[in-house]
Design a protein around this motif. Structure first.
Motif, PDB file in Angstrom:
ATOM      1  N   TYR A 174       0.839  -1.182   0.000  1.00 14.36           N
ATOM      2  CA  TYR A 174       0.000   0.000   0.000  1.00 14.36           C
ATOM      3  C   TYR A 174       0.883   1.245   0.000  1.00 14.36           C
ATOM      4  O   TYR A 174       1.987   1.250   0.557  1.00 14.36           O
TER       5      TYR A 174
ATOM      6  N   GLN B 196       0.806   5.203   1.241  1.00  8.78           N
ATOM      7  CA  GLN B 196       0.080   6.154   2.080  1.00  8.78           C
ATOM      8  C   GLN B 196       0.720   7.525   1.950  1.00  8.78           C
ATOM      9  O   GLN B 196       1.802   7.783   2.474  1.00  8.78           O
TER      10      GLN B 196
ATOM     11  N   PRO C 240      -4.203   4.596   3.305  1.00  8.29           N
ATOM     12  CA  PRO C 240      -3.410   3.739   2.424  1.00  8.29           C
ATOM     13  C   PRO C 240      -4.160   3.386   1.142  1.00  8.29           C
ATOM     14  O   PRO C 240      -5.359   3.116   1.184  1.00  8.29           O
TER      15      PRO C 240
ATOM     16  N   PHE D 220      -4.172   0.759  -2.120  1.00 10.86           N
ATOM     17  CA  PHE D 220      -3.710  -0.572  -2.526  1.00 10.86           C
ATOM     18  C   PHE D 220      -2.893  -0.509  -3.796  1.00 10.86           C
ATOM     19  O   PHE D 220      -3.320   0.118  -4.791  1.00 10.86           O
TER      20      PHE D 220
ATOM     21  N   GLN E 150      -1.260  -7.161  -4.559  1.00 10.33           N
ATOM     22  CA  GLN E 150      -1.304  -8.291  -3.655  1.00 10.33           C
ATOM     23  C   GLN E 150      -0.711  -9.497  -4.352  1.00 10.33           C
ATOM     24  O   GLN E 150      -0.996  -9.752  -5.530  1.00 10.33           O
TER      25      GLN E 150
ATOM     26  N   LEU F  29       4.666   6.995   2.395  1.00  7.90           N
ATOM     27  CA  LEU F  29       4.963   5.856   3.260  1.00  7.90           C
ATOM     28  C   LEU F  29       4.460   4.609   2.543  1.00  7.90           C
ATOM     29  O   LEU F  29       3.286   4.548   2.163  1.00  7.90           O
TER      30      LEU F  29
ATOM     31  N   PHE G 191      -8.531   4.649  10.883  1.00  9.99           N
ATOM     32  CA  PHE G 191      -8.903   4.344   9.510  1.00  9.99           C
ATOM     33  C   PHE G 191      -9.959   3.240   9.478  1.00  9.99           C
ATOM     34  O   PHE G 191      -9.781   2.194  10.097  1.00  9.99           O
TER      35      PHE G 191
ATOM     36  N   LYS H  56      -7.654  -7.408  -0.982  1.00 14.62           N
ATOM     37  CA  LYS H  56      -7.434  -5.972  -1.154  1.00 14.62           C
ATOM     38  C   LYS H  56      -8.309  -5.179  -0.196  1.00 14.62           C
ATOM     39  O   LYS H  56      -9.526  -5.342  -0.158  1.00 14.62           O
ATOM     40  N   LEU H  57      -7.688  -4.302   0.572  1.00 12.74           N
ATOM     41  CA  LEU H  57      -8.401  -3.424   1.484  1.00 12.74           C
ATOM     42  C   LEU H  57      -8.576  -2.049   0.850  1.00 12.74           C
ATOM     43  O   LEU H  57      -7.641  -1.495   0.268  1.00 12.74           O
TER      44      LEU H  57
ATOM     45  N   PHE I 252      -9.385   1.713   2.020  1.00 11.21           N
ATOM     46  CA  PHE I 252      -9.381   2.519   3.230  1.00 11.21           C
ATOM     47  C   PHE I 252     -10.100   3.849   3.014  1.00 11.21           C
ATOM     48  O   PHE I 252     -10.127   4.393   1.902  1.00 11.21           O
TER      49      PHE I 252
END
Lengths: 113, 115
Positions: free
Chosen positions: A35, A37, A43, A45, A48, A88, B90, B102-103, B105
């Motif tokens: 991720y 940020q 964050p 994506f 994966q 980040l 968050f 997959k998240l 946010f």
């Protein structure tokens, strides 16, 4: 138990350079996600990987690439760095399943100058 | 595509005040819901999660959240905050798919607790 570890913790690069960020997942976790940020945002994506195969990709340019190794560690590579890549970068690992939680590392703070 | 909205960008409270942080998500199917906290200088930590079952979920450090499906909401609550709760919070969502976690946010809510 060791958590998700990322290296380096901080990095300063010049525009146009490339960078490689590394992540070691929690022992037994086979899924790794990356991720980005940016300051003041949540964050976003990027990728994966599960069992060394890409399982998802976010809305990032082809300058971003990643891979997962047989020991489930992972690398994130960014080519032709732009100032806007300063952020980040977080790595998360999880034990794959329909209902699973992600564990995050401390992150790598990348500054592009 | 999934999206998450956190309406409060910065919340300032005095110690012992009650807390409620809003979270709404947009997704047509079954979802898993999460609240993560990021204390200054530390990594993202899971506060609580909802997969299924009782819509009132209890997490660590006295936090709880309620999933209201009809409102697509998953608000975070704590009856009495402490100075140590100062952090960024968050809300996140994903679809329960094996091998694809997959998240998505929200933008986060900065919580400042005044002693």
């Amino acid at each position: 138990d060791a958590g998700v570890t990322q290296s380096p913790t901080h990095l300063i690069k010049t525009r146009g350079q490339h960078v490689t960020l590394r992540c070691s997942p929690i022992s037994g976790h086979k899924s790794v996600s990356w991720y980005q940020q940016v300051l003041g945002q949540g964050p976003q994506f990027i990728f994966q990987y599960y069992e060394k195969e890409e399982r998802g990709r976010g809305n990032f340019p082809d300058r971003f690439s990643a891979r997962q190794f047989p020991n489930y560690s992972s690398e994130l590579n960014v080519n032709a760095l732009l100032l806007g890549d300063s952020a980040l970068y977080l790595c998360a690992s999880s034990y794959p399943g329909r209902n699973t939680e992600a564990f995050f590392g401390q992150g790598t703070r990348l500054t592009v100058v | 595509a999934q999206s998450v909205s956190q309406h409060n960008h910065h919340v300032i409270l005095s110690e012992a005040a009650s807390l409620e942080l809003g979270c709404n998500y947009s997704y047509g199917g079954t979802v898993n819901l999460f609240w993560y906290v990021q204390y200054p200088g530390q990594h993202l930590q899971l506060l609580l999660k909802y997969f299924s079952g009782d819509p009132l979920v209890k997490g660590i450090k006295g936090f709880e959240a309620e999933f209201i499906k009809s409102k697509f909401s998953f608000n975070l609550r704590k009856p009495s905050v402490q100075w140590s709760d100062t952090a960024e919070y968050f809300c996140a969502v994903n679809a329960p798919n094996f091998g694809n976690e997959k998240l998505t946010f929200g933008t986060g809510t900065r919580l400042t607790i005044i002693p």
